[in-house]
Write a protein that holds these residues in place. Structure first.
Motif, mmCIF file in Angstrom:
data_model
loop_
_atom_site.group_PDB
_atom_site.id
_atom_site.type_symbol
_atom_site.label_atom_id
_atom_site.label_comp_id
_atom_site.label_asym_id
_atom_site.label_seq_id
_atom_site.Cartn_x
_atom_site.Cartn_y
_atom_site.Cartn_z
ATOM 1 N N ASN A 103 59.457 19.352 11.714
ATOM 2 C CA ASN A 103 59.170 19.440 13.028
ATOM 3 C C ASN A 103 59.087 18.292 13.735
ATOM 4 O OD1 ASN A 103 59.292 22.589 13.050
ATOM 5 N ND2 ASN A 103 56.981 22.605 13.139
ATOM 6 N N ASP A 164 60.660 31.409 8.959
ATOM 7 C CA ASP A 164 58.957 31.150 9.203
ATOM 8 C C ASP A 164 58.540 32.195 8.774
ATOM 9 O OD1 ASP A 164 56.490 30.332 9.704
ATOM 10 O OD2 ASP A 164 56.616 30.578 11.903
ATOM 11 N N LEU A 171 59.255 25.959 8.719
ATOM 12 C CA LEU A 171 60.214 26.993 8.152
ATOM 13 C C LEU A 171 60.197 26.717 6.718
ATOM 14 C CD1 LEU A 171 63.380 25.705 10.436
ATOM 15 C CD2 LEU A 171 62.245 28.058 10.292
ATOM 16 N N TRP A 195 56.134 23.083 18.136
ATOM 17 C CA TRP A 195 57.347 24.013 17.871
ATOM 18 C C TRP A 195 57.576 24.625 18.709
ATOM 19 C CZ3 TRP A 195 56.875 29.005 16.750
ATOM 20 C CH2 TRP A 195 55.805 29.648 16.552
ATOM 21 N N ALA A 197 60.476 28.508 18.729
ATOM 22 C CA ALA A 197 61.314 29.413 18.194
ATOM 23 C C ALA A 197 61.884 30.494 19.407
ATOM 24 C CB ALA A 197 60.953 30.139 17.114
ATOM 25 N N HIS A 231 65.351 27.511 15.715
ATOM 26 C CA HIS A 231 63.958 26.935 15.790
ATOM 27 C C HIS A 231 64.068 25.303 16.247
ATOM 28 C CE1 HIS A 231 60.058 26.184 13.836
ATOM 29 N NE2 HIS A 231 60.416 25.156 13.474
ATOM 30 N N THR A 262 56.835 32.132 19.752
ATOM 31 C CA THR A 262 58.504 32.672 19.621
ATOM 32 C C THR A 262 58.728 33.255 20.995
ATOM 33 O OG1 THR A 262 58.403 32.918 17.052
ATOM 34 C CG2 THR A 262 59.908 34.211 18.340
#
Length: 279
Positions: A103, A164, A171, A195, A197, A231, A262
């Motif tokens: 990341n 993930d 990941l 991070w 996503a 991602h 996410t």
């Protein structure tokens, strides 16, 4: 298209319903020494953050896995040795993925290995049927370094996919093996970094965060498919702006997205929904 024992193909879309194989002129048909290889898995991504998609091909034992760097103008160069990927010479590579395992904002490489001849060690003392995987960390200067000690299992690897799986923001890797159970490797990398996503319902979009570009694809690697999730490692950034280019060419921007979450998107209105706080 990676081929086994003969040159690769690279089909250029002529935008008239036809494709033209330009592998010779583009530099992707052969390796940098002008030799055909025995390709197994393929992966396409922008590994060096220049906005152009590069190609990585895993090959047979005693052949380097080849990194074709995109020079623009339908021209590529074999950057394998200069990029520090020489340790892939003896193993037989199959599945592979570009993914940001730590990341930090750039794409690393995983390769799963395994020979196709079960008694290969009888006539080649350095080769083994069961082999260890490789993990290459992107150093951010166009090169990679081997990350030692990550994969200790010797196996006959074939397919690989990343996702993930445990919802902790980094990941993980799942590997299919020949004749035995699959492996699921959980990513517990430190230090922890931020991070984001972006989850899609169907493939075809291109997603950009700063200089990071991801194409949302339904299949890659070797006989494998990963989730339709773009991602992005954000390092220390607490938020990000996302640009989406849909397959038809329409663009869309999502601004002020907080890190560690996410976001689900779809092309038709309503265009976005979030799964709420970080999982």
């Amino acid at each position: 298209m990676a081929n086994d024992g003969v040159r690769n193909f690279l089909y250029h879309n002529r935008q008239n319903g036809k494709f033209l194989d330009i592998a010779y002129s583009a530099g992707t048909g052969l390796d940098g020494h002008g030799k055909p290889q025995a390709g197994m898995g393929t992966e396409i991504a922008d590994f060096n953050g220049d906005g152009r998609m590069d190609i990585f091909v895993t090959n047979f034992a005693l052949e380097l896995n080849t990194l074709y760097r995109n020079l623009c103008g339908l021209l590529f160069e074999d950057a394998t040795e200069r990029a520090g990927l020489a340790s892939g010479f003896e193993p037989l590579g199959f599945g592979t993925r570009f993914f940001d395992y730590d990341n930090d904002g750039d794409l690393d490489i995983h390769v799963t290995n395994g020979h196709v001849i079960d008694n290969v060690a009888l006539y080649h003392p350095r080769l083994r049927y069961r082999q260890r995987d490789l993990l290459y960390e992107n150093t951010g200067d166009g090169r990679f370094r081997d990350v030692p000690g990550v994969f200790q299992d010797e196996h006959v690897g074939r397919g690989s996919a990343v996702a993930d799986f445990d919802g902790d923001g980094d990941l993980d890797i799942v590997i299919s093996n020949l004749g035995e159970r699959p492996f699921l490797y959980r990513n517990d990398s430190t230090p922890r970094r931020n991070w984001l996503a972006v989850d899609f319902a169907r493939p075809g979009a291109r997603v950009t965060v700063g200089t990071m570009v991801r194409d949302v694809t339904s299949a890659s690697s070797y006989l494998s498919a990963s989730p339709l999730v773009a991602h992005f490692g954000l390092a220390e950034a607490a938020a990000a702006e996302v640009k989406i280019t849909w397959p038809g060419g329409r663009t869309e921007s999502l601004t002020g997205l907080k890190a560690n979450r996410t976001v689900r998107v779809c092309e038709a209105p309503p265009c976005q929904e979030s799964n709420g706080p970080a999982r």
